[in-house]
Design a protein around this motif. Structure first.
Motif, PDB file in Angstrom:
ATOM      1  N   THR A   1       0.844  -1.198   0.000  1.00 14.36           N
ATOM      2  CA  THR A   1       0.000   0.000   0.000  1.00 14.36           C
ATOM      3  C   THR A   1       0.880   1.249   0.000  1.00 14.36           C
ATOM      4  O   THR A   1       2.020   1.216   0.454  1.00 14.36           O
ATOM      5  CB  THR A   1      -0.909   0.064   1.248  1.00 14.36           C
ATOM      6  OG1 THR A   1      -0.082   0.013   2.416  1.00 14.36           O
ATOM      7  CG2 THR A   1      -1.910  -1.076   1.277  1.00 14.36           C
ATOM      8  N   MET A   2       0.310   2.323  -0.552  1.00 12.58           N
ATOM      9  CA  MET A   2       0.948   3.643  -0.471  1.00 12.58           C
ATOM     10  C   MET A   2      -0.072   4.586   0.142  1.00 12.58           C
ATOM     11  O   MET A   2      -1.274   4.392  -0.007  1.00 12.58           O
ATOM     12  CB  MET A   2       1.324   4.166  -1.854  1.00 12.58           C
ATOM     13  CG  MET A   2       2.359   3.330  -2.575  1.00 12.58           C
ATOM     14  SD  MET A   2       1.578   2.057  -3.555  1.00 12.58           S
ATOM     15  CE  MET A   2       0.919   3.023  -4.889  1.00 12.58           C
ATOM     16  N   GLU A   3       0.456   5.617   0.803  1.00 17.36           N
ATOM     17  CA  GLU A   3      -0.426   6.523   1.516  1.00 17.36           C
ATOM     18  C   GLU A   3      -0.732   7.767   0.692  1.00 17.36           C
ATOM     19  O   GLU A   3       0.186   8.428   0.189  1.00 17.36           O
ATOM     20  CB  GLU A   3       0.254   6.940   2.816  1.00 17.36           C
ATOM     21  CG  GLU A   3      -0.712   7.213   3.932  1.00 17.36           C
ATOM     22  CD  GLU A   3       0.007   7.365   5.278  1.00 17.36           C
ATOM     23  OE1 GLU A   3      -0.394   8.284   6.010  1.00 17.36           O
ATOM     24  OE2 GLU A   3       0.941   6.597   5.563  1.00 17.36           O
ATOM     25  N   ALA A   4      -2.035   8.074   0.548  1.00 15.36           N
ATOM     26  CA  ALA A   4      -2.437   9.380   0.005  1.00 15.36           C
ATOM     27  C   ALA A   4      -2.654  10.298   1.209  1.00 15.36           C
ATOM     28  O   ALA A   4      -2.475   9.885   2.349  1.00 15.36           O
ATOM     29  CB  ALA A   4      -3.706   9.237  -0.824  1.00 15.36           C
ATOM     30  N   LYS A   5      -3.052  11.547   0.941  1.00 14.20           N
ATOM     31  CA  LYS A   5      -3.249  12.479   2.067  1.00 14.20           C
ATOM     32  C   LYS A   5      -4.664  12.390   2.646  1.00 14.20           C
ATOM     33  O   LYS A   5      -4.951  12.948   3.695  1.00 14.20           O
ATOM     34  CB  LYS A   5      -2.978  13.911   1.609  1.00 14.20           C
ATOM     35  CG  LYS A   5      -1.582  14.117   1.031  1.00 14.20           C
ATOM     36  CD  LYS A   5      -0.513  14.042   2.101  1.00 14.20           C
ATOM     37  CE  LYS A   5       0.867  14.404   1.562  1.00 14.20           C
ATOM     38  NZ  LYS A   5       1.478  13.295   0.783  1.00 14.20           N
ATOM     39  N   GLY A   6      -5.562  11.692   1.911  1.00 19.12           N
ATOM     40  CA  GLY A   6      -6.932  11.560   2.385  1.00 19.12           C
ATOM     41  C   GLY A   6      -7.656  10.540   1.528  1.00 19.12           C
ATOM     42  O   GLY A   6      -7.038   9.908   0.659  1.00 19.12           O
ATOM     43  N   PRO A   7      -8.952  10.348   1.763  1.00 17.49           N
ATOM     44  CA  PRO A   7      -9.736   9.404   0.954  1.00 17.49           C
ATOM     45  C   PRO A   7      -9.537   9.669  -0.549  1.00 17.49           C
ATOM     46  O   PRO A   7      -9.613  10.819  -0.982  1.00 17.49           O
ATOM     47  CB  PRO A   7     -11.175   9.684   1.380  1.00 17.49           C
ATOM     48  CG  PRO A   7     -11.056  10.191   2.788  1.00 17.49           C
ATOM     49  CD  PRO A   7      -9.778  10.983   2.812  1.00 17.49           C
ATOM     50  N   VAL A   8      -9.269   8.609  -1.315  1.00 21.44           N
ATOM     51  CA  VAL A   8      -8.928   8.760  -2.731  1.00 21.44           C
ATOM     52  C   VAL A   8     -10.189   9.045  -3.552  1.00 21.44           C
ATOM     53  O   VAL A   8     -11.218   8.393  -3.381  1.00 21.44           O
ATOM     54  CB  VAL A   8      -8.220   7.490  -3.250  1.00 21.44           C
ATOM     55  CG1 VAL A   8      -7.956   7.589  -4.746  1.00 21.44           C
ATOM     56  CG2 VAL A   8      -6.911   7.266  -2.486  1.00 21.44           C
ATOM     57  N   THR A   9     -10.082  10.043  -4.447  1.00 23.91           N
ATOM     58  CA  THR A   9     -11.222  10.409  -5.292  1.00 23.91           C
ATOM     59  C   THR A   9     -11.028  10.020  -6.754  1.00 23.91           C
ATOM     60  O   THR A   9     -11.980   9.732  -7.458  1.00 23.91           O
ATOM     61  CB  THR A   9     -11.479  11.929  -5.221  1.00 23.91           C
ATOM     62  OG1 THR A   9     -10.252  12.606  -5.524  1.00 23.91           O
ATOM     63  CG2 THR A   9     -11.954  12.339  -3.834  1.00 23.91           C
ATOM     64  N   ASP A  10      -9.774  10.043  -7.223  1.00 27.84           N
ATOM     65  CA  ASP A  10      -9.503   9.657  -8.610  1.00 27.84           C
ATOM     66  C   ASP A  10      -8.035   9.296  -8.717  1.00 27.84           C
ATOM     67  O   ASP A  10      -7.211   9.743  -7.900  1.00 27.84           O
ATOM     68  CB  ASP A  10      -9.842  10.799  -9.575  1.00 27.84           C
ATOM     69  CG  ASP A  10      -9.965  10.329 -11.037  1.00 27.84           C
ATOM     70  OD1 ASP A  10     -10.085   9.104 -11.263  1.00 27.84           O
ATOM     71  OD2 ASP A  10      -9.940  11.178 -11.942  1.00 27.84           O
ATOM     72  N   MET A  11      -7.694   8.487  -9.718  1.00 29.67           N
ATOM     73  CA  MET A  11      -6.296   8.117  -9.922  1.00 29.67           C
ATOM     74  C   MET A  11      -6.071   7.755 -11.371  1.00 29.67           C
ATOM     75  O   MET A  11      -7.000   7.331 -12.071  1.00 29.67           O
ATOM     76  CB  MET A  11      -5.889   6.978  -8.994  1.00 29.67           C
ATOM     77  CG  MET A  11      -6.788   5.775  -9.039  1.00 29.67           C
ATOM     78  SD  MET A  11      -6.684   4.756  -7.555  1.00 29.67           S
ATOM     79  CE  MET A  11      -4.970   4.382  -7.482  1.00 29.67           C
ATOM     80  N   ALA A  12      -4.825   7.937 -11.828  1.00 28.77           N
ATOM     81  CA  ALA A  12      -4.513   7.624 -13.220  1.00 28.77           C
ATOM     82  C   ALA A  12      -3.027   7.370 -13.378  1.00 28.77           C
ATOM     83  O   ALA A  12      -2.203   8.096 -12.815  1.00 28.77           O
ATOM     84  CB  ALA A  12      -4.936   8.779 -14.132  1.00 28.77           C
TER      85      ALA A  12
END
Length: 290
Positions: free
Chosen positions: A169-180
């Motif tokens: 896993t990698m950490e985002a700064k908050g709940p993920v909304t979109d990725m590409a």
């Protein structure tokens, strides 16, 4: 000023999703609205749609438009024949769709992931331990990245007809909304509810390349430029930013891209032409320079 815009067209209802695709050198723009309609901008005709909001749309390598909707279906439409369309029923409502090489598509549904190959369901993964929100398939094949409401990106391997948790896993700064993923597969960009975009470097074991700050509200959509060095983001703050992956400070800000409504979708026609859609029901084309 590094940008100029033209309004291309509109729907009668708010537009939720957007993608663009080149066919024999000519760009086509596809948009999906809250009422389930799917429009082709340059053709003026409609494709087979859905009976409810079109949440996400993307074109795969085989020239199929893949769409998912709140009507609990995923649709594959052949863009060459336009009438040839396959509809797959999901057990739960899909929020996001991702496509990759080898005929693979991945639907992110409420509480589960559904892997499809050649327009058929082949594997369902449940009890994930997190609520999946978004996904991206690596253009080189073999890897699915899934962003969660837990603020993490979870990596899965696509092995034949199965999806296997890599335990990474990698950490985002908050709940993920979109990725590409970038088109060359070098980077993974992840947008989150805390107004940040994090770009991970794939070859470096998904180490963080850069964090991108500037949005005043939740970032909702991302799109990579064909040059793989720039990407665009759109937010609930009605802003569009154009970013250089190597330098977060080199950014172009488009304020009030769509007045009074947030930007719901982005797509590049070429390295200097970006298309945006919004709940204001309009499609805008931007000529940009860096």
């Amino acid at each position: 000023k590094n940008y100029s815009s033209t309004i291309l067209s509109g729907h009668s209802k708010p537009i939720q999703s957007l993608t663009a695709h080149r066919n024999e050198g000519r760009p086509y723009i596809y948009s999906g609205s809250h009422d389930g309609h799917i429009n082709i901008l340059s053709g003026g005709w409609r494709l087979p749609g859905h009976s409810n909001l079109v949440a996400k749309m993307v074109v795969n390598k085989d020239g199929q438009l893949v769409t998912c909707s709140m009507d609990d279906t995923v649709r594959f439409t052949d863009l060459r024949r336009k009438d040839a369309s396959d509809l797959l029923k999901m057990d739960f409502q899909p929020k996001c769709i991702a496509v990759g090489p080898g005929g693979y598509a991945l639907a992110v549904c409420i509480g589960q992931l559904v892997l499809m190959k050649d327009k058929k369901k082949c594997f369902t993964l449940e009890n994930l331990g997190f609520e999946p929100e978004s996904a991206a398939l690596h253009p080189g094949g073999g890897t699915a990245a899934v962003g969660g409401a837990d603020g993490m990106v979870h990596l899965f391997s696509i092995q034949g007809n199965t999806l296997k948790d890599d335990g990474k896993t990698m950490e985002a700064k908050g709940p993920v909304t979109d990725m590409a993923y970038s088109n060359d597969g070098a980077f993974l960009a992840v947008a989150d509810e805390k107004k940040v975009i994090t770009v991970f470097s794939v070859a470096d074991g998904y180490a963080v390349k850069n964090d991108f700050y500037g949005h005043h509200a939740k970032v909702v959509c991302l799109a990579w430029s064909p040059d793989n060095e720039h990407f665009a983001s759109g937010g609930m703050d009605m802003l569009v930013y154009l970013w250089a992956v190597s330098d977060p400070d080199r950014r172009v800000k488009i304020p009030d891209a769509h007045r009074l409504h947030h930007v719901s979708g982005l797509a590049w026609l070429d390295e200097h032409t970006l298309v945006t859609v919004s709940h204001d029901a309009s499609v805008k084309q931007w000529t940009v320079k860096f």
